[in-house]
Design a protein around this motif. Structure first.
Motif, short mmCIF file in Angstrom:
data_model
loop_
_atom_site.label_atom_id
_atom_site.label_comp_id
_atom_site.label_asym_id
_atom_site.label_seq_id
_atom_site.Cartn_x
_atom_site.Cartn_y
_atom_site.Cartn_z
N ASP A 238 0.83 -1.21 0.00
CA ASP A 238 0.00 0.00 0.00
C ASP A 238 0.86 1.26 0.00
O ASP A 238 0.33 2.37 0.01
CB ASP A 238 -0.88 0.05 1.27
CG ASP A 238 -2.04 -0.91 1.18
OD1 ASP A 238 -2.40 -1.31 0.05
OD2 ASP A 238 -2.59 -1.26 2.24
N THR A 239 2.20 1.12 0.07
CA THR A 239 3.03 2.32 0.23
C THR A 239 3.63 2.77 -1.11
O THR A 239 3.97 1.94 -1.97
CB THR A 239 4.20 2.07 1.22
OG1 THR A 239 5.09 1.09 0.65
CG2 THR A 239 3.71 1.59 2.57
N ALA A 240 3.76 4.08 -1.22
CA ALA A 240 4.44 4.65 -2.40
C ALA A 240 5.91 4.22 -2.39
O ALA A 240 6.51 4.03 -3.45
CB ALA A 240 4.32 6.17 -2.36
N ASP A 241 6.47 4.07 -1.20
CA ASP A 241 7.89 3.70 -1.11
C ASP A 241 8.16 2.32 -1.72
O ASP A 241 9.23 2.09 -2.30
CB ASP A 241 8.38 3.74 0.35
CG ASP A 241 8.74 5.16 0.77
OD1 ASP A 241 8.82 6.05 -0.11
OD2 ASP A 241 8.93 5.38 1.98
N MET A 242 7.22 1.39 -1.57
CA MET A 242 7.42 0.07 -2.18
C MET A 242 7.40 0.19 -3.71
O MET A 242 8.20 -0.43 -4.41
CB MET A 242 6.33 -0.89 -1.68
CG MET A 242 6.35 -2.24 -2.34
SD MET A 242 5.26 -2.21 -3.78
CE MET A 242 5.74 -3.73 -4.56
#
Ligand code: COA
Length: 260
Positions: A238-242
């Motif tokens: 769910d993260t932009a970082d992933m």
């Protein structure tokens, strides 16, 4: 924030918390607990801080335990309340979503060893000494030491250290896997900063999931630990970082993480 018994300094996103009662071997009294809790809350809440180091003032002690001078006035109920308070503050360290490491610069005895063990991992200087000497006072550890030392070094070694009250030197602490690295004293904080700089270059949300899942394993979560890992693995998606981390890998460039 001006404290009386601790010092804090933010160096390039790393907060250095120094227990500062060197004339009393940095023993943990009520004021230290109050201020340590405030500093740990600051680590949790301040977006400019991404990690922390806990260390002791001076060259002799990290923390030589709970302040023994406060004990004489206590009866059972006050003692239980003190242990609960200490444990709650140490849980805040252990469960912090930002990495907190102990830089043990000398004696880490009793509550000092317990404080170091509540941190996510430990490094120490070559003059460090670790121990749970409470039996010398007719006491046992109260801030989680019986549990965390057993998790970290196993039942037999933990039992021996608590029963004997003996101290481990830095080389023994390394051999027992109580600490990850031993350095000369003047290299201790630079080493802690070097390690944390490497860690905080990673995605903060992923780091927080590493902490919570590894902590679950240490608490013997069993199959629930595996379930927790599945859920945390999913949450990373769910993260932009992933998205950024995987994209950067495929594009052969360095990822730029934002913590989102
Ligand atoms: N609580 C309160 N005061 C403490 C303390 C503690 N846990 N540990 C050290 N101090 C104080 C000493 O009373 C002394 O104070 P003073 O100068 O006013 O007399 C000062 O710190 C220096 O300690 P001292 O014992 O003189 O130093 P040392 O180099 O001879 O010994 C230690 C260092 C750490 C081995 C020794 O202080 C010690 O054994 N401390 C207690 C450790 C302990 O039992 N911790 C568990 C507590 S539950």
């Amino acid at each position: 924030m001006a404290y009386q018994t601790i010092l804090t300094e933010i160096r390039d996103r790393i907060c250095i918390i120094t227990i500062n009662r060197p004339d009393k071997m940095n023993a943990l009294n009520k004021e230290v607990f109050t201020e340590l809790e405030m500093a740990v809350d600051e680590v949790s809440n301040n977006p400019d801080i991404q990690a922390a180091i806990i260390t002791g003032a001076g060259q002799k002690a990290f923390v030589a335990g709970a302040d023994i001078s406060e004990f004489q006035q206590y009866q059972r109920a006050e003692a239980e309340a003190l242990a609960r308070r200490g444990q709650n503050i140490f849980f805040k360290i252990e469960n912090n979503r930002k990495p907190i490491i102990a830089a043990v610069n000398g004696f880490a005895l009793g509550g000092g060893c317990e404080l170091a063990m509540a941190c996510h991992f430990r490094i120490c200087s070559d003059n460090a000494r670790f121990g749970q000497p409470e039996v010398n006072l007719g006491l046992i550890a109260g801030y989680g030491g019986t549990q965390r030392l057993t998790q970290l070094v196993g039942k037999g070694k933990s039992m021996e250290l608590h029963l004997s009250g003996q101290m481990l030197n830095a080389a023994e602490a390394l051999e027992w896997k109580l600490v990850n690295y031993v350095t000369p004293q003047d290299a201790l904080i630079p080493k802690a900063i070097e390690i944390l700089n490497g860690i905080i270059s990673k995605a903060p949300v992923a780091l927080s999931h590493v902490i919570s899942t590894v902590n679950a394993a240490a608490l013997g979560a069993g199959l629930q630990g595996f379930e927790k890992e599945i859920s945390a693995f999913g949450a990373c998606f769910d993260t932009a970082d992933m998205r950024e981390g995987t994209q950067a890998f495929l594009e052969k460039r360095k990822a730029v993480f934002t913590g989102k």
